[in-house]
Scaffold this motif. Structure first.
Motif, short mmCIF file in Angstrom:
data_model
loop_
_atom_site.label_atom_id
_atom_site.label_comp_id
_atom_site.label_asym_id
_atom_site.label_seq_id
_atom_site.Cartn_x
_atom_site.Cartn_y
_atom_site.Cartn_z
N LYS A 261 -86.41 45.72 80.93
CA LYS A 261 -85.81 44.98 81.29
C LYS A 261 -86.36 44.55 82.56
CE LYS A 261 -81.08 45.48 79.23
NZ LYS A 261 -79.89 45.61 79.71
N VAL A 262 -86.48 45.27 83.56
CA VAL A 262 -87.82 44.73 84.44
C VAL A 262 -88.93 43.72 84.13
CG1 VAL A 262 -88.93 45.96 86.30
CG2 VAL A 262 -87.45 46.89 85.85
N LEU A 263 -88.99 44.66 83.39
CA LEU A 263 -90.77 43.79 82.53
C LEU A 263 -90.03 42.76 82.21
CD1 LEU A 263 -93.72 44.53 81.89
CD2 LEU A 263 -92.36 44.97 79.49
N MET A 264 -88.81 42.33 81.80
CA MET A 264 -88.73 40.98 81.11
C MET A 264 -88.18 39.41 82.12
SD MET A 264 -85.59 42.17 78.03
CE MET A 264 -85.20 40.44 77.95
N VAL A 265 -88.08 40.52 83.32
CA VAL A 265 -88.31 39.38 84.62
C VAL A 265 -88.82 39.31 85.40
CG1 VAL A 265 -87.16 39.83 86.89
CG2 VAL A 265 -85.67 40.86 85.05
N GLN A 266 -90.24 39.98 85.05
CA GLN A 266 -91.56 40.38 85.74
C GLN A 266 -91.63 38.97 84.96
OE1 GLN A 266 -93.03 44.22 85.38
NE2 GLN A 266 -92.89 44.35 87.31
N ALA A 267 -91.91 38.99 83.23
CA ALA A 267 -92.12 37.80 82.59
C ALA A 267 -92.08 36.50 82.47
CB ALA A 267 -92.30 38.78 81.28
N SER A 268 -90.43 36.05 83.39
CA SER A 268 -89.81 35.14 83.18
C SER A 268 -89.60 34.13 84.25
CB SER A 268 -88.06 35.68 83.90
OG SER A 268 -87.80 34.79 83.41
N ARG A 269 -89.89 32.94 83.86
CA ARG A 269 -91.11 31.81 84.94
C ARG A 269 -89.82 31.79 85.88
NH1 ARG A 269 -94.48 27.84 81.82
NH2 ARG A 269 -96.28 29.13 80.82
N ASP A 270 -88.24 31.55 85.47
CA ASP A 270 -87.15 31.46 86.24
C ASP A 270 -87.40 32.31 86.62
OD1 ASP A 270 -84.95 30.25 86.95
OD2 ASP A 270 -84.50 29.77 85.02
N GLN A 271 -86.87 32.81 87.83
CA GLN A 271 -85.99 33.77 88.81
C GLN A 271 -84.83 33.59 89.47
OE1 GLN A 271 -88.53 37.31 89.20
NE2 GLN A 271 -89.04 36.22 87.12
N SER A 272 -83.96 32.51 88.77
CA SER A 272 -82.70 32.70 89.11
C SER A 272 -81.87 33.78 88.95
CB SER A 272 -82.30 31.62 88.32
OG SER A 272 -81.61 31.18 87.05
N GLU A 273 -80.57 34.21 89.71
CA GLU A 273 -79.79 35.12 88.47
C GLU A 273 -78.90 34.74 87.50
OE1 GLU A 273 -77.47 36.66 91.95
OE2 GLU A 273 -79.00 37.86 93.14
N LYS A 274 -78.77 33.50 88.03
CA LYS A 274 -78.00 33.14 86.27
C LYS A 274 -79.23 33.07 85.16
CE LYS A 274 -75.22 29.30 84.28
NZ LYS A 274 -74.84 27.60 84.91
N THR A 275 -79.56 32.03 85.28
CA THR A 275 -81.02 32.58 83.82
C THR A 275 -81.72 34.46 83.41
OG1 THR A 275 -82.32 30.98 84.82
CG2 THR A 275 -83.26 32.48 83.23
N LEU A 276 -81.71 35.20 84.32
CA LEU A 276 -81.33 36.08 84.29
C LEU A 276 -80.49 37.14 83.75
CD1 LEU A 276 -84.04 36.99 87.00
CD2 LEU A 276 -84.54 36.73 85.58
N SER A 277 -79.51 37.01 84.29
CA SER A 277 -78.63 37.21 83.26
C SER A 277 -78.21 37.11 82.40
CB SER A 277 -77.15 36.88 84.15
OG SER A 277 -75.89 37.14 84.06
N THR A 278 -78.11 35.90 81.55
CA THR A 278 -78.24 35.22 80.40
C THR A 278 -79.58 36.37 79.44
OG1 THR A 278 -77.15 33.65 80.68
CG2 THR A 278 -78.50 33.29 78.80
N LEU A 279 -80.65 36.24 80.00
CA LEU A 279 -81.59 37.15 79.67
C LEU A 279 -81.73 38.69 79.73
CD1 LEU A 279 -84.69 36.40 78.52
CD2 LEU A 279 -85.27 36.91 80.80
N LEU A 280 -80.75 38.79 80.18
CA LEU A 280 -81.24 40.40 80.35
C LEU A 280 -79.65 41.27 79.74
CD1 LEU A 280 -82.11 41.47 83.76
CD2 LEU A 280 -83.26 41.28 82.07
N GLY A 281 -78.71 39.81 79.74
CA GLY A 281 -77.33 40.15 78.71
C GLY A 281 -76.80 41.46 79.69
N VAL A 282 -76.56 40.95 80.90
CA VAL A 282 -76.39 41.81 81.95
C VAL A 282 -75.32 41.33 82.92
CG1 VAL A 282 -77.63 43.85 81.91
CG2 VAL A 282 -78.01 41.68 83.99
#
Length: 339
Positions: A261-282
């Motif tokens: 999931k850390v790798l997914m965060v680093q690969a994401s262009r959008d670093q907003s908490e809302k977007t990352l929350s959806t992306l990671l499922g947390v």
């Protein structure tokens, strides 16, 4: 819980029964939940001795089950025939027996509730499944996706009228995974020990689920996130000296999921908490942990860490270096992550 499962349970609790149920799939928790609910309310307690039959597939034949189903209830409105582990029923995979079941499914006895609990998926393209689906309830109980399990934990607690903190939810999920039966069992155990009105907190989970407050995989993960070399090595050393209480494979799964999931965060262009929350499922509450780790380790390092975890998993299974014990493998992994 899916809408289909929720509706089946609502109908059962209202005593709006179908004459046939084929409950199958990989997630046996929901199969057992529905079967238990039917068993609880279908036949009054004083009638169960005459009008409720619970059999196990390995101990019976398709023909015997149909004979029970065609029997009329004794001085009552209905009877229940419950077949557990139905996949083991004698003759289930034979054409003649399948025809018998199909014939019954096309014209079931209205006064009988026949419940087939099939562990594992049943091919719904088969004529039997289609016949049951037309006259009764056909349910494929699938495993929940990992990102749905925390919500399930929260829902389960709400149904029991118990509050639970977000950190406690995440800890239960990280420690136990998507095993709903075990999750429900652990939550039930916790609730027995709660005071009236008390919330299930992370401290409660640590205390009652058998997670050491100082030496557990979450503290190791936190130490790795902070690049705290001393603490990470101290925890790894403790695990190495207590391998029975701290088996390596579950730890590797948790660490692998975290760094992936850390790798997914680093690969994401959008670093907003809302977007990352959806992306990671947390929940957004936990996004900061992944962001912190993503800043502490460069992308190439995180990719290397994931490779090291996979290698540690292979070593723990005796591949390449069968002589290494779990403690030595973990210490080596911690070193590779931190250096």
């Amino acid at each position: 819980m899916t809408p289909a499962i929720d509706q089946i349970l609502k109908d059962v609790r209202k005593k709006n029964f179908a004459p046939l149920y084929l409950l199958h799939g990989d997630e046996t928790y929901f199969v057992d939940l529905i079967a238990d609910e039917i068993e609880k309310v279908a036949v009054p307690e004083h009638e169960k001795g005459f009008n409720q039959f619970t059999v196990f597939g390995k101990d019976t034949q398709v023909g015997a089950v149909i004979n029970l189903a065609r029997r009329y209830p004794f001085m009552a409105d209905r009877q229940l025939v419950l077949v557990k582990e139905a996949q083991q029923m004698g003759g289930l995979n034979e054409k003649a027996s399948q025809s018998l079941l199909e014939d019954y499914a096309k014209s079931p006895l209205p006064s009988t509730i026949l419940v087939l609990c099939h562990t594992g998926p049943y091919d719904e393209r088969k004529a039997l499944a289609k016949a049951i689906g037309q006259k009764g309830v056909l349910l494929n109980s699938k495993k929940l996706y990992d990102n749905k399990v925390p919500d399930w934990i929260g829902d389960y607690c709400r149904q029991q009228n118990v509050k639970i903190s977000l950190k406690a939810i995440q800890m239960l999920f990280d420690y136990i995974g998507n095993d709903l039966k075990r999750l429900a069992s652990e939550i039930d155990k916790i609730m027995i020990n709660l005071k009236v009105g008390e919330e299930i907190s992370a401290d409660t989970v640590e205390r009652l689920v058998g997670i050491s407050k100082e030496y557990n995989v979450f503290e190791l993960q936190k130490a790795l996130t902070l690049r705290d070399v001393l603490k990470a090595n101290r925890i790894a050393d403790y695990f190495g000296r207590n391998p029975k209480d701290n088996p390596l494979p579950p730890m590797l799964i948790i660490l692998y999921q975290f760094f992936t999931k850390v790798l997914m965060v680093q690969a994401s262009r959008d670093q907003s908490e809302k977007t990352l929350s959806t992306l990671l499922g947390v929940h957004t509450f936990f996004v900061k942990d992944y962001l912190q780790t993503a800043r502490a380790y460069p992308l190439w390092k995180v990719a290397g860490i994931i490779h090291s975890i996979r290698q540690a998993d292979a070593l723990s299974k005796g591949i390449e270096a069968p002589s290494l014990n779990e403690g030595a493998i973990l210490k080596q992994l911690v070193y590779e992550i931190l250096h």
